[in-house]
Design a protein around this motif. Structure first.
Motif, short mmCIF file in Angstrom:
data_model
loop_
_atom_site.label_atom_id
_atom_site.label_comp_id
_atom_site.label_asym_id
_atom_site.label_seq_id
_atom_site.Cartn_x
_atom_site.Cartn_y
_atom_site.Cartn_z
N ALA A 8 0.50 -1.28 0.13
CA ALA A 8 -0.04 0.00 -0.03
C ALA A 8 0.98 1.21 -0.03
O ALA A 8 1.90 1.30 0.70
N VAL A 9 0.64 2.15 -0.98
CA VAL A 9 1.26 3.54 -0.90
C VAL A 9 0.41 4.66 -0.51
O VAL A 9 -0.80 4.72 -1.20
N VAL A 10 0.27 5.29 0.55
CA VAL A 10 -0.21 6.23 1.22
C VAL A 10 0.22 7.63 0.84
O VAL A 10 1.17 7.99 1.73
N CYS A 11 -0.32 8.55 -0.01
CA CYS A 11 0.33 9.57 -0.34
C CYS A 11 -0.36 10.97 -0.08
O CYS A 11 -1.67 11.04 -0.55
N ASN A 12 -0.10 11.83 0.82
CA ASN A 12 -0.62 13.24 1.08
C ASN A 12 -0.34 13.85 -0.12
O ASN A 12 0.47 14.95 0.01
N TYR A 13 -0.82 13.63 -1.48
CA TYR A 13 -0.46 14.34 -2.68
C TYR A 13 -1.67 14.13 -3.65
O TYR A 13 -2.11 13.15 -3.82
N GLN A 14 -2.03 15.50 -3.80
CA GLN A 14 -3.24 15.52 -4.85
C GLN A 14 -2.98 15.28 -5.91
O GLN A 14 -2.25 15.92 -6.95
N ILE A 15 -3.70 14.51 -6.72
CA ILE A 15 -3.50 14.30 -8.29
C ILE A 15 -4.37 15.28 -8.87
O ILE A 15 -5.53 15.53 -8.78
N LYS A 16 -3.64 15.91 -9.85
CA LYS A 16 -4.36 17.13 -10.52
C LYS A 16 -3.98 16.97 -12.03
O LYS A 16 -2.88 16.82 -12.67
N ASN A 17 -5.23 17.15 -13.02
CA ASN A 17 -4.97 16.74 -14.40
C ASN A 17 -3.90 18.01 -15.09
O ASN A 17 -3.31 17.86 -16.03
N ASN A 18 -3.95 19.09 -14.37
CA ASN A 18 -3.03 20.17 -14.96
C ASN A 18 -1.63 20.04 -14.51
O ASN A 18 -0.94 21.12 -14.69
N ARG A 19 -1.18 19.34 -13.55
CA ARG A 19 -0.18 19.04 -12.94
C ARG A 19 0.42 17.63 -13.22
O ARG A 19 0.17 16.95 -12.14
N ILE A 20 1.35 17.36 -14.13
CA ILE A 20 1.91 16.14 -14.26
C ILE A 20 3.39 16.54 -13.96
O ILE A 20 3.94 16.82 -15.03
N GLY A 21 3.95 16.05 -12.94
CA GLY A 21 5.30 16.33 -12.65
C GLY A 21 6.13 14.87 -12.49
O GLY A 21 5.66 13.90 -12.68
N SER A 22 7.37 15.39 -12.01
CA SER A 22 8.14 14.22 -11.84
C SER A 22 7.80 13.15 -10.70
O SER A 22 8.15 12.10 -10.70
N MET A 23 7.05 13.63 -9.83
CA MET A 23 6.71 12.98 -8.69
C MET A 23 5.51 11.87 -9.15
O MET A 23 5.49 10.65 -8.72
N ASP A 24 4.68 12.36 -10.07
CA ASP A 24 3.55 11.56 -10.68
C ASP A 24 4.21 10.46 -11.28
O ASP A 24 3.94 9.43 -11.55
N ARG A 25 5.42 10.64 -12.23
CA ARG A 25 6.00 10.12 -13.06
C ARG A 25 6.73 9.01 -12.21
O ARG A 25 6.71 7.68 -12.73
N PHE A 26 7.35 9.05 -11.11
CA PHE A 26 7.86 8.13 -10.28
C PHE A 26 6.78 7.20 -9.61
O PHE A 26 7.02 6.15 -9.72
N PHE A 27 5.66 8.09 -9.35
CA PHE A 27 4.44 7.05 -8.62
C PHE A 27 4.26 6.00 -9.93
O PHE A 27 3.95 4.57 -9.71
N ILE A 28 4.01 6.42 -11.22
CA ILE A 28 3.61 5.43 -12.19
C ILE A 28 4.88 4.48 -12.54
O ILE A 28 4.65 3.19 -12.76
N ALA A 29 6.07 5.02 -12.57
CA ALA A 29 7.33 4.22 -12.67
C ALA A 29 7.29 2.92 -11.75
O ALA A 29 7.58 1.74 -11.91
N PHE A 30 7.31 3.37 -10.32
CA PHE A 30 7.46 2.41 -9.19
C PHE A 30 6.35 1.44 -9.38
O PHE A 30 6.47 0.33 -9.08
N ASN A 31 5.10 1.88 -9.72
CA ASN A 31 3.96 0.88 -9.73
C ASN A 31 4.36 0.01 -10.83
O ASN A 31 3.93 -1.38 -10.48
N LYS A 32 4.59 0.41 -11.90
CA LYS A 32 5.08 -0.74 -13.07
C LYS A 32 6.02 -1.56 -12.51
O LYS A 32 5.96 -2.83 -12.83
N ALA A 33 7.16 -0.91 -12.02
CA ALA A 33 8.26 -1.79 -11.46
C ALA A 33 7.70 -3.02 -10.33
O ALA A 33 8.23 -4.18 -10.47
N CYS A 34 6.78 -2.63 -9.61
CA CYS A 34 6.29 -3.41 -8.56
C CYS A 34 5.68 -4.58 -9.06
O CYS A 34 5.96 -5.70 -8.86
N ILE A 35 4.67 -4.29 -10.43
CA ILE A 35 3.93 -5.13 -10.97
C ILE A 35 4.97 -6.16 -11.62
O ILE A 35 4.76 -7.57 -11.54
N ASP A 36 5.78 -5.69 -12.36
CA ASP A 36 6.94 -6.49 -13.00
C ASP A 36 7.58 -7.34 -12.27
O ASP A 36 8.12 -8.66 -12.54
N ASN A 37 7.74 -7.14 -10.98
CA ASN A 37 8.47 -8.14 -9.99
C ASN A 37 7.46 -8.63 -9.01
O ASN A 37 8.06 -9.12 -8.01
#
Length: 366
Positions: A8-37
């Motif tokens: 479980a990843v508990v993030c006090n971070y609000q997802i916003k459509n007009n803000r796609i930054g490096s933290m969002d990209r980390f979350f997505i990459a980490f999610n994929k890497a976890c699934i792949d493993n």
């Protein structure tokens, strides 16, 4: 599949459509890497709606609860069982961690992104933090500090007994999105363009940049453009200050954009006059675009900015010093030394390295 494969990843971070930054990209990459493993990952965000970027993410949110309550309610109602619980942007050693441990047989890994006040905490705040550590310190199994500065502050704030619990994993970015401009500007024929990328709150010191600009003589002032990207509660005051000081033609507020990575190389310098910083992703993005940075001697800034090599450093709140740097840059009296530091930064602070370090930590915690 791993035997203990639920995260479980508990993030006090609000997802916003007009803000796609490096933290969002980390979350997505980490999610994929976890699934792949072989891991299964559930994500919890406050007051957020899933967007296209998060389509492949097991996503939980609601509009009423803070993210800690959302997660506690989830595990109570669903009886979900997690082997690892990561937290991002959540204060350390609060009762939340104890409540999680009471409900789950899990390893808790808390990621500390939190910068510290420039003048330190008040005595009352220091005592409260010590008390929280005394009561809840045992419930966090591992702390990830995003810079050496954050690690040292945790040891200072709480206890040096934490040393074995803290790993430093630097933030990383998707390097392929950031590249060097193919055109070199002639400073004799074009204006100096400065970019600011920041959450617009008092602590980020944007007001100091505005005051510094107001002190420049007309010739220099007419040779610069400052574009500010970001949103925040302090934006109206900053805009009023720009109007009061008659700098509307110089300083523009651009809001949040989703394609920021395409914009860095349109600028000559980034300016971040912040009073506090853990380890700035926007500074990292600028440097990986080969854009030098003017920023303050606080937090993790000094771990990545080398004065007169890939930027210029000044004391926080020192408006006069910032003004002199601007004058020196615009008059070509302050020059940066030739260095391979940009290539070094691009090789060290990558998204792949960051994700791999997180995966290694999970395996060590097994």
């Amino acid at each position: 599949m791993h035997k203990g494969n639920y995260i479980a990843v508990v993030c006090n971070y609000q997802i916003k459509n007009n803000r796609i930054g490096s933290m969002d990209r980390f979350f997505i990459a980490f999610n994929k890497a976890c699934i792949d493993n072989g891991y299964v990952v559930d994500w919890f965000f406050p007051k957020s709606k899933k967007n296209e970027l998060y389509n492949e993410v097991n996503f939980y949110s609601d509009i009423d609860s803070n993210v800690e309550t959302l997660f506690l309610n989830h595990i109570s109602k669903t009886k979900a069982s997690y082997n690892y619980v990561f937290t991002h942007f959540i204060e350390l050693f609060t009762p939340f961690y104890k409540k999680v441990k009471q409900k789950l047989d899990c390893k808790i890994i808390a990621v500390d992104h939190m910068s510290r006040p420039i003048d330190g905490f008040t005595l009352k705040k220091k005592l409260k933090r010590k008390a929280k550590f005394f009561m809840n310190g045992k419930y966090i199994d591992k702390i990830i500090a995003v810079s050496q500065y954050i690690k040292s502050q945790n040891l200072k704030d709480y206890s040096y007994t934490l040393k074995s619990k803290i790993d430093v994993i630097y933030n990383g970015i998707d390097i392929k999105l950031y590249h060097k401009t193919s055109q070199q500007k002639s400073k004799k024929s074009s204006k100096f363009r400065f970019i600011v990328v920041s959450h617009l709150v008092f602590e980020k010191g944007i007001q100091d940049l505005i005051y510094a600009a107001s002190k420049l003589d007309k010739e220099i002032l007419n040779s610069i453009i400052v574009d500010v990207y970001g949103e925040g509660v302090y934006k109206p005051k900053l805009m009023d200050l720009v109007t009061t000081l008659k700098l509307e033609d110089i300083i523009s507020f651009k809001g949040s954009v989703g394609n920021l990575y395409t914009l860095y190389n349109k600028y000559d310098f980034m300016i971040q006059p912040t009073y506090m910083e853990a380890f700035s992703l926007s500074i990292l993005e600028s440097l990986c675009s080969y854009i030098p940075v003017i920023t303050t001697l606080v937090g993790g800034n000094v771990e990545i900015i080398k004065n007169s090599i890939n930027g210029f450093l000044f004391e926080p709140k020192n408006i006069e010093e910032l003004k002199e740097i601007l004058i020196g840059v615009c008059n070509n009296k302050l020059e940066l030394k030739e260095s391979n530091i940009y290539k070094e930064i691009r090789s060290k602070y990558t998204l792949d390295i960051m994700v791999n370090n997180y995966l290694k930590l999970i395996k060590r915690c097994t």
